[in-house]
Design an enzyme around this catalytic site. Structure first.
Site, PDB file in Angstrom:
ATOM      1  N   HIS A 112       0.827  -1.214   0.000  1.00 38.89           N
ATOM      2  CA  HIS A 112       0.000   0.000   0.000  1.00 38.89           C
ATOM      3  C   HIS A 112       0.861   1.264   0.000  1.00 38.89           C
ATOM      4  O   HIS A 112       0.780   2.099   0.903  1.00 38.89           O
ATOM      5  CB  HIS A 112      -0.951   0.000   1.195  1.00 38.89           C
ATOM      6  CG  HIS A 112      -2.011  -1.059   1.118  1.00 38.89           C
ATOM      7  ND1 HIS A 112      -1.907  -2.269   1.774  1.00 38.89           N
ATOM      8  CD2 HIS A 112      -3.187  -1.088   0.454  1.00 38.89           C
ATOM      9  CE1 HIS A 112      -2.989  -3.001   1.526  1.00 38.89           C
ATOM     10  NE2 HIS A 112      -3.777  -2.308   0.729  1.00 38.89           N
TER      11      HIS A 112
ATOM     12  N   HIS B 155       0.985   1.471  -5.666  1.00 36.31           N
ATOM     13  CA  HIS B 155      -0.392   0.974  -5.685  1.00 36.31           C
ATOM     14  C   HIS B 155      -1.374   2.114  -5.915  1.00 36.31           C
ATOM     15  O   HIS B 155      -2.311   1.986  -6.715  1.00 36.31           O
ATOM     16  CB  HIS B 155      -0.715   0.265  -4.367  1.00 36.31           C
ATOM     17  CG  HIS B 155      -2.172  -0.038  -4.183  1.00 36.31           C
ATOM     18  ND1 HIS B 155      -2.871  -0.926  -4.974  1.00 36.31           N
ATOM     19  CD2 HIS B 155      -3.083   0.467  -3.297  1.00 36.31           C
ATOM     20  CE1 HIS B 155      -4.137  -0.972  -4.580  1.00 36.31           C
ATOM     21  NE2 HIS B 155      -4.285  -0.137  -3.567  1.00 36.31           N
TER      22      HIS B 155
ATOM     23  N   HIS C 233      -5.889   7.382  -2.467  1.00 37.96           N
ATOM     24  CA  HIS C 233      -6.847   6.586  -1.693  1.00 37.96           C
ATOM     25  C   HIS C 233      -6.209   5.771  -0.563  1.00 37.96           C
ATOM     26  O   HIS C 233      -6.921   5.310   0.335  1.00 37.96           O
ATOM     27  CB  HIS C 233      -7.643   5.653  -2.608  1.00 37.96           C
ATOM     28  CG  HIS C 233      -6.941   4.376  -2.963  1.00 37.96           C
ATOM     29  ND1 HIS C 233      -5.983   4.307  -3.943  1.00 37.96           N
ATOM     30  CD2 HIS C 233      -7.059   3.121  -2.451  1.00 37.96           C
ATOM     31  CE1 HIS C 233      -5.538   3.061  -4.037  1.00 37.96           C
ATOM     32  NE2 HIS C 233      -6.161   2.320  -3.140  1.00 37.96           N
ATOM     33  N   ASP C 234      -4.889   5.597  -0.564  1.00 43.05           N
ATOM     34  CA  ASP C 234      -4.214   4.889   0.526  1.00 43.05           C
ATOM     35  C   ASP C 234      -3.109   5.734   1.153  1.00 43.05           C
ATOM     36  O   ASP C 234      -2.147   5.204   1.719  1.00 43.05           O
ATOM     37  CB  ASP C 234      -3.627   3.563   0.021  1.00 43.05           C
ATOM     38  CG  ASP C 234      -4.620   2.420   0.097  1.00 43.05           C
ATOM     39  OD1 ASP C 234      -5.460   2.423   1.013  1.00 43.05           O
ATOM     40  OD2 ASP C 234      -4.565   1.523  -0.775  1.00 43.05           O
TER      41      ASP C 234
ATOM     42  N   ASP D 210      -9.304  -0.907  -7.278  1.00 46.06           N
ATOM     43  CA  ASP D 210      -8.486  -1.151  -6.095  1.00 46.06           C
ATOM     44  C   ASP D 210      -8.106  -2.628  -5.987  1.00 46.06           C
ATOM     45  O   ASP D 210      -7.072  -2.976  -5.409  1.00 46.06           O
ATOM     46  CB  ASP D 210      -9.250  -0.709  -4.841  1.00 46.06           C
ATOM     47  CG  ASP D 210      -8.382  -0.667  -3.601  1.00 46.06           C
ATOM     48  OD1 ASP D 210      -7.168  -0.416  -3.729  1.00 46.06           O
ATOM     49  OD2 ASP D 210      -8.909  -0.873  -2.497  1.00 46.06           O
TER      50      ASP D 210
END
Length: 381
Positions: free
Chosen positions: A98, A102, A140-141, A264
């Site tokens: 992550h 990614h 998003h991470d 994702d």
């Protein structure tokens, strides 16, 4: 301790001032950048060429350009370099899966979805919708520490307490992304009026929350219901919109959330040699969490015990149980994306070959469990 402290954003002002402009790097790596929108793009090979710190900024820039979003009326171009590098810097390179690779790979996958299908036509998306989902994907991470929501909840740390055990990481990622954009030199949304900002922020929050696997059932069931309604009505042209302007925003959101969630999970829909590398990294990240859980005396999370996990068997089960159904619905809506489903089915076959190899040699997890036998790219699992 892990995340038991205040949010600490890395703005790295001096470093940002010294870095070369993205356009200079684009000229330097032009030949490699041409492959970014290829369906079989290998982000790991790209990292070897440009270096980890440049992957997200370069790919992010090309994605925005490819989708026609590099326009002054859309974003503040003079702040884009700073924003992209700040997002990249706030991922942890030490987090094996992550990390920024990614994050931007999910954005790149969404770019593939849009350029290889008629999503924009079916969903009647606006430029803001498109911009929102790409920026959401890249961030998003953000700040992911390499430990799951379950870990934080069981550890009862500040992250879990702050977000009341509900999508702890996803809420954290969203907060960090908007804190970054709040800094003047990173505010690519600066020219948006209050209504547009409120709209894109609402979109982005919901999309990132949709990446929590705890929300998988809800995200998929909403699309499943839409597809069934379409089939029951016998419409010749597929649409997800009812035509009711009052419900249009929410209907669009349902699809955008689904696309984000599918992207994702998309490493399982890449060519096997690429998917394998992602699986190796994710497995090692999970096992590191399991080691930490064991040392703390808290329950070891699912798939996190390195002495018990059979990777090939778990991959076959996960792809069959989650990936294929998710991408089945995606391909029903957008048949031109069938290549993703084809890759997923092929990956099942490849993992099943490894399951059979393990069976023939009498493999058990404990035999493969010591840390000296950690799986590495290019070695058999």
């Amino acid at each position: 301790s892990i995340l038991d402290n205040e949010i600490n954003i890395k703005f790295d002002i001096e470093q940002n001032q010294e870095r070369p402009p993205l356009k200079t790097l684009i000229d330097k790596y032009f030949n490699s950048l041409k492959t970014i929108t290829d369906k079989d793009f290998n982000i790991f090979e790209f990292k070897q060429i440009v270096g980890y710190n440049n992957v997200l900024p370069l790919i992010g820039y090309i994605i925005l350009k490819t989708l026609g979003l590099l326009e002054p009326k859309v974003i503040v171009l003079s702040k884009l370099d700073s924003f992209l590098y700040c997002v990249s810097n706030n991922y942890k390179e030490s987090t094996l899966y992550h990390n920024s690779l990614h994050g931007v790979d999910v954005a790149r996958t969404l770019c593939d979805f849009f350029i290889n299908s008629n999503i924009e036509e079916v969903c009647e998306t606006t430029v803001l919708d498109l911009l929102g989902i790409i920026i959401s994907a890249m961030g998003h991470d953000l700040g992911h520490p390499g430990y799951t929501n379950n870990f934080h909840i069981n550890a009862a740390n500040d992250l879990a307490i702050t977000y009341n055990d509900v999508s702890c990481l996803e809420n954290y990622h969203i907060s960090l992304l908007f804190r970054i954009m709040k800094k003047d030199e990173n505010n690519i949304f600066e020219r948006f009026n209050s209504q547009n900002f409120k709209s894109i922020r609402k979109r982005m929050i919901k999309q990132i929350l949709a990446t929590d696997m705890a929300n998988h059932g809800e995200v998929v069931s909403l699309i499943k219901a839409k597809i069934k309604a379409h089939e029951d009505e016998g419409q010749s042209r597929f649409t997800l919109l009812s035509g009711n302007e009052k419900t249009k925003f929410d209907e669009q959101q349902t699809l955008l959330n689904y696309l984000m969630h599918a992207a994702d999970l998309s490493h399982n829909t890449k060519k096997f040699h690429i998917s394998l590398k992602w699986v190796e990294l994710l497995s090692e990240e999970f096992w590191n969490q399991g080691d930490e859980e064991k040392s703390r005396g808290i329950p070891i999370s699912f798939l996190c015990d390195r002495t018990k996990v059979d990777i090939p068997s778990s991959q076959v089960g996960f792809i069959k149980g989650f990936i294929v159904p998710t991408y089945d619905y995606l391909v029903i809506m957008f048949p031109s994306l069938k290549y993703t489903l084809d890759n997923a089915h092929n990956n099942i076959k490849e993992w099943q070959k490894l399951v059979e190899q393990h069976r023939l040699r009498g493999w058990t997890p404990k035999k493969e469990s010591n840390k000296e036998n950690k799986c590495q790219s290019g070695k058999k699992i």
